[in-house]
Design a protein around this motif. Structure first.
Motif, PDB file in Angstrom:
ATOM      1  N   ASP A  29      -9.864   5.766  51.657  1.00 54.88           N
ATOM      2  CA  ASP A  29      -8.931   6.697  51.023  1.00 54.88           C
ATOM      3  C   ASP A  29      -9.019   6.502  49.505  1.00 54.88           C
ATOM      4  O   ASP A  29      -8.923   5.375  49.012  1.00 54.88           O
ATOM      5  CB  ASP A  29      -7.516   6.393  51.522  1.00 54.88           C
ATOM      6  N   THR A  30      -9.185   7.575  48.774  1.00 52.50           N
ATOM      7  CA  THR A  30      -9.355   7.472  47.322  1.00 52.50           C
ATOM      8  C   THR A  30      -8.040   7.217  46.591  1.00 52.50           C
ATOM      9  O   THR A  30      -8.023   7.172  45.356  1.00 52.50           O
ATOM     10  CB  THR A  30     -10.007   8.744  46.754  1.00 52.50           C
ATOM     11  N   THR A  31      -6.933   7.036  47.330  1.00 52.50           N
ATOM     12  CA  THR A  31      -5.682   6.624  46.695  1.00 52.50           C
ATOM     13  C   THR A  31      -5.431   5.127  46.869  1.00 52.50           C
ATOM     14  O   THR A  31      -4.442   4.600  46.345  1.00 52.50           O
ATOM     15  CB  THR A  31      -4.476   7.392  47.265  1.00 52.50           C
ATOM     16  N   TRP A  32      -6.309   4.436  47.594  1.00 48.84           N
ATOM     17  CA  TRP A  32      -6.112   2.998  47.831  1.00 48.84           C
ATOM     18  C   TRP A  32      -6.373   2.179  46.577  1.00 48.84           C
ATOM     19  O   TRP A  32      -7.142   2.567  45.698  1.00 48.84           O
ATOM     20  CB  TRP A  32      -7.049   2.512  48.926  1.00 48.84           C
ATOM     21  N   ARG A  33      -5.732   1.028  46.540  1.00 46.86           N
ATOM     22  CA  ARG A  33      -6.078  -0.038  45.597  1.00 46.86           C
ATOM     23  C   ARG A  33      -6.847  -1.071  46.425  1.00 46.86           C
ATOM     24  O   ARG A  33      -6.263  -1.949  47.043  1.00 46.86           O
ATOM     25  CB  ARG A  33      -4.829  -0.647  44.968  1.00 46.86           C
ATOM     26  N   LEU A  34      -8.149  -0.933  46.436  1.00 53.88           N
ATOM     27  CA  LEU A  34      -8.999  -1.653  47.385  1.00 53.88           C
ATOM     28  C   LEU A  34      -9.668  -2.861  46.729  1.00 53.88           C
ATOM     29  O   LEU A  34     -10.358  -2.733  45.725  1.00 53.88           O
ATOM     30  CB  LEU A  34     -10.071  -0.700  47.925  1.00 53.88           C
ATOM     31  N   GLY A  35      -9.445  -4.036  47.303  1.00 54.93           N
ATOM     32  CA  GLY A  35     -10.104  -5.248  46.829  1.00 54.93           C
ATOM     33  C   GLY A  35     -11.408  -5.465  47.563  1.00 54.93           C
ATOM     34  O   GLY A  35     -11.449  -5.416  48.797  1.00 54.93           O
ATOM     35  N   LEU A  36     -12.493  -5.704  46.809  1.00 54.59           N
ATOM     36  CA  LEU A  36     -13.811  -5.956  47.400  1.00 54.59           C
ATOM     37  C   LEU A  36     -14.084  -7.457  47.328  1.00 54.59           C
ATOM     38  O   LEU A  36     -14.169  -8.035  46.247  1.00 54.59           O
ATOM     39  CB  LEU A  36     -14.878  -5.175  46.642  1.00 54.59           C
ATOM     40  N   ILE A  37     -14.223  -8.077  48.505  1.00 56.90           N
ATOM     41  CA  ILE A  37     -14.317  -9.528  48.611  1.00 56.90           C
ATOM     42  C   ILE A  37     -15.609  -9.925  49.315  1.00 56.90           C
ATOM     43  O   ILE A  37     -16.058  -9.246  50.231  1.00 56.90           O
ATOM     44  CB  ILE A  37     -13.111 -10.086  49.395  1.00 56.90           C
ATOM     45  N   GLY A  38     -16.174 -11.038  48.897  1.00 49.63           N
ATOM     46  CA  GLY A  38     -17.376 -11.554  49.545  1.00 49.63           C
ATOM     47  C   GLY A  38     -17.961 -12.690  48.732  1.00 49.63           C
ATOM     48  O   GLY A  38     -17.715 -12.792  47.521  1.00 49.63           O
ATOM     49  N   LEU A  51     -22.597   3.147  45.181  1.00 46.94           N
ATOM     50  CA  LEU A  51     -21.607   4.214  45.024  1.00 46.94           C
ATOM     51  C   LEU A  51     -21.868   5.032  43.765  1.00 46.94           C
ATOM     52  O   LEU A  51     -21.696   6.254  43.756  1.00 46.94           O
ATOM     53  CB  LEU A  51     -20.196   3.622  44.961  1.00 46.94           C
ATOM     54  N   MET A  52     -22.331   4.358  42.713  1.00 47.26           N
ATOM     55  CA  MET A  52     -22.614   5.033  41.453  1.00 47.26           C
ATOM     56  C   MET A  52     -23.917   5.831  41.502  1.00 47.26           C
ATOM     57  O   MET A  52     -24.227   6.584  40.587  1.00 47.26           O
ATOM     58  CB  MET A  52     -22.700   4.003  40.321  1.00 47.26           C
ATOM     59  N   ASP A  62     -20.549  10.416  50.954  1.00 47.04           N
ATOM     60  CA  ASP A  62     -19.881  11.672  50.605  1.00 47.04           C
ATOM     61  C   ASP A  62     -18.612  11.345  49.836  1.00 47.04           C
ATOM     62  O   ASP A  62     -17.661  10.780  50.399  1.00 47.04           O
ATOM     63  CB  ASP A  62     -19.539  12.472  51.863  1.00 47.04           C
ATOM     64  N   ALA A  63     -18.590  11.699  48.551  1.00 48.69           N
ATOM     65  CA  ALA A  63     -17.453  11.371  47.696  1.00 48.69           C
ATOM     66  C   ALA A  63     -16.836  12.634  47.115  1.00 48.69           C
ATOM     67  O   ALA A  63     -17.544  13.431  46.488  1.00 48.69           O
ATOM     68  CB  ALA A  63     -17.899  10.440  46.571  1.00 48.69           C
ATOM     69  N   PRO A  64     -15.527  12.836  47.302  1.00 47.36           N
ATOM     70  CA  PRO A  64     -14.859  14.001  46.738  1.00 47.36           C
ATOM     71  C   PRO A  64     -14.478  13.796  45.271  1.00 47.36           C
ATOM     72  O   PRO A  64     -13.900  14.686  44.647  1.00 47.36           O
ATOM     73  CB  PRO A  64     -13.604  14.122  47.608  1.00 47.36           C
ATOM     74  N   VAL A  65     -14.765  12.605  44.745  1.00 50.18           N
ATOM     75  CA  VAL A  65     -14.443  12.279  43.354  1.00 50.18           C
ATOM     76  C   VAL A  65     -15.681  11.695  42.679  1.00 50.18           C
ATOM     77  O   VAL A  65     -16.654  11.324  43.341  1.00 50.18           O
ATOM     78  CB  VAL A  65     -13.290  11.249  43.281  1.00 50.18           C
ATOM     79  N   SER A  66     -15.628  11.603  41.360  1.00 51.84           N
ATOM     80  CA  SER A  66     -16.690  10.935  40.606  1.00 51.84           C
ATOM     81  C   SER A  66     -16.281   9.482  40.350  1.00 51.84           C
ATOM     82  O   SER A  66     -15.096   9.148  40.349  1.00 51.84           O
ATOM     83  CB  SER A  66     -16.926  11.651  39.270  1.00 51.84           C
ATOM     84  N   PHE A  67     -17.266   8.637  40.125  1.00 52.82           N
ATOM     85  CA  PHE A  67     -17.008   7.216  39.923  1.00 52.82           C
ATOM     86  C   PHE A  67     -17.165   6.842  38.453  1.00 52.82           C
ATOM     87  O   PHE A  67     -18.044   7.354  37.753  1.00 52.82           O
ATOM     88  CB  PHE A  67     -17.980   6.376  40.758  1.00 52.82           C
ATOM     89  N   ARG A 174     -11.160  10.947  39.146  1.00 51.43           N
ATOM     90  CA  ARG A 174     -12.052   9.790  39.085  1.00 51.43           C
ATOM     91  C   ARG A 174     -11.601   8.702  40.055  1.00 51.43           C
ATOM     92  O   ARG A 174     -10.411   8.566  40.368  1.00 51.43           O
ATOM     93  CB  ARG A 174     -12.061   9.200  37.676  1.00 51.43           C
ATOM     94  N   PHE A 175     -12.570   7.941  40.519  1.00 47.09           N
ATOM     95  CA  PHE A 175     -12.314   6.755  41.333  1.00 47.09           C
ATOM     96  C   PHE A 175     -12.964   5.598  40.592  1.00 47.09           C
ATOM     97  O   PHE A 175     -14.172   5.605  40.353  1.00 47.09           O
ATOM     98  CB  PHE A 175     -12.917   6.934  42.730  1.00 47.09           C
ATOM     99  N   LEU A 176     -12.161   4.598  40.221  1.00 43.72           N
ATOM    100  CA  LEU A 176     -12.654   3.538  39.345  1.00 43.72           C
ATOM    101  C   LEU A 176     -13.232   2.362  40.136  1.00 43.72           C
ATOM    102  O   LEU A 176     -12.672   1.952  41.165  1.00 43.72           O
ATOM    103  CB  LEU A 176     -11.526   3.029  38.439  1.00 43.72           C
ATOM    104  N   LEU A 177     -14.317   1.838  39.639  1.00 40.87           N
ATOM    105  CA  LEU A 177     -14.953   0.641  40.188  1.00 40.87           C
ATOM    106  C   LEU A 177     -14.773  -0.452  39.140  1.00 40.87           C
ATOM    107  O   LEU A 177     -15.474  -0.489  38.130  1.00 40.87           O
ATOM    108  CB  LEU A 177     -16.435   0.902  40.463  1.00 40.87           C
ATOM    109  N   ILE A 178     -13.810  -1.336  39.358  1.00 41.49           N
ATOM    110  CA  ILE A 178     -13.375  -2.299  38.351  1.00 41.49           C
ATOM    111  C   ILE A 178     -13.926  -3.678  38.704  1.00 41.49           C
ATOM    112  O   ILE A 178     -13.545  -4.273  39.713  1.00 41.49           O
ATOM    113  CB  ILE A 178     -11.841  -2.336  38.262  1.00 41.49           C
TER     114      ILE A 178
END
Length: 338
Positions: A29-38, A51-52, A62-67, A174-178
């Motif tokens: 979901d593009t409204t999530w605050r998603l933590g990427l762990i590994g 993703l970029m 398939d992305a409905p937003v830009s990164f 936009r969907f941010l990759l932080i």
């Protein structure tokens, strides 16, 4: 609400023994605050680059937003105010303003139509309200509003980073990759950025600071050794669940190892019996009968041994190679209970 759908994603570096990702299917979901762990080397940065669209892959994203990726390189002219630098990060406001001014100076019918189109776009991008918005956002991050009037290159690294983060959140659709936003920040700076991100939506966050993750995220995407896990909650939620899963799996592994040991010992005993019968032929009155019995015992022993070997291999296949970091989490959880 919009969904980012990843289907059959497969990627591996040329010359690599194994693929980094193998047939991955995810819906985010593009409204999530998603933590990427590994663990390091498990593909966190690679995932963001995929993703970029920076690397070729198999499958579909398939992305409905830009990164937008953070941190990013900022080009600032000497003496250029921070506000102007951030505006150009968000949209080409200065160029649009020049074009609108040229249309007004022309005054012709065609020029005024062009002016109307430019004005509509400028307003849709919040061109008139953006300066005030950026000052408010800067204040939330602990950057004084007057810092936006100073040359960008004179600001501290922490101030620059905070303004860049605020600018990205003003961009539309936009969907941010932080990626590691707490670098170069002290404890107070980390707390301010954490509170700021908690008030935002629509990003993937990579950070080694577990406390920071707990303060900011509402979902977790874990790149494990053998699988990828998507779970609601923060880092501690996932950690607690993982500790329980690891404890259960460790117990199951111990039982499987005992079963394997018992089967192997039983196979050795069966083989010993057939050898003993074969040796008994020496000195026996009826060597033909004993030999026949030894052959029957040997045949039976081999059949039993084959079944046991199959059972041993099946149980070995059930043993889980637990992630080292997961075992550490389990150990820490056990120690905390003490």
């Amino acid at each position: 609400m919009a969904m980012l759908q990843i289907s059959r994603l497969t990627f591996g570096y040329e010359g690599g023994v194994e693929n980094i990702f193998e047939n991955v299917n995810l819906i985010l979901d593009t409204t999530w605050r998603l933590g990427l762990i590994g663990r390091n080397g498990k593909g966190k940065t690679t995932f963001l680059k995929l993703l970029m669209g920076e690397m070729a892959y198999q499958g579909q994203i398939d992305a409905p937003v830009s990164f937008d990726y953070f941190p990013f390189e900022v080009h600032a002219a000497p003496g250029q105010p921070a506000l102007e630098v951030m505006r150009q990060v968000i949209a080409p406001y200065a160029k649009m303003e020049r074009e609108m001014q040229a249309c007004l100076e022309d005054g012709g019918e065609q020029a005024m139509e062009a002016y109307g189109a430019l004005l509509t776009r400028y307003m849709a991008l919040d061109g008139y309200t953006l300066p005030d918005t950026l000052r408010v956002e800067a204040a939330k991050l602990g950057v004084k509003p007057e810092a936006l009037e100073r040359p960008f290159n004179t600001l501290s690294h922490g101030e620059q980073m905070k303004l860049e983060l605020a600018a990205l959140f003003q961009k539309k659709n936009r969907f941010l990759l932080i990626d590691e936003p707490t670098n170069h920040l002290d404890g107070d700076g980390r707390e301010k950025v954490a509170r700021y991100l908690k008030g935002k939506t629509g990003f993937i966050l990579v950070s080694h600071d577990r406390h920071f993750l707990d303060q900011t995220i509402d979902h977790v995407l874990v790149l494990g050794r053998k699988d990828i896990v998507l779970q609601q909650g923060n880092y501690s939620t996932w950690q607690a669940d993982k500790a329980l899963q690891d404890q259960a799996q460790l117990s199951r592994n111990e039982k499987l190892k005992k079963d394997i040991g018992a089967l192997a010992a039983s196979a050795r005993r069966t083989a010993g019996w057939s050898d003993a019968v074969e040796r008994s032929k020496t000195g026996a009155a009826d060597k033909g009968y004993v030999g026949h019995q030894a052959a029957k015992m040997m045949k039976r022993a081999k059949a039993i041994e084959a079944r046991r070997e199959k059972a041993i291999e099946e149980k070995k296949g059930l043993l889980q190679n637990l992630d080292e970091c997961s075992c550490t989490v389990r150990k820490q959880a056990t120690e905390n209970k003490r």
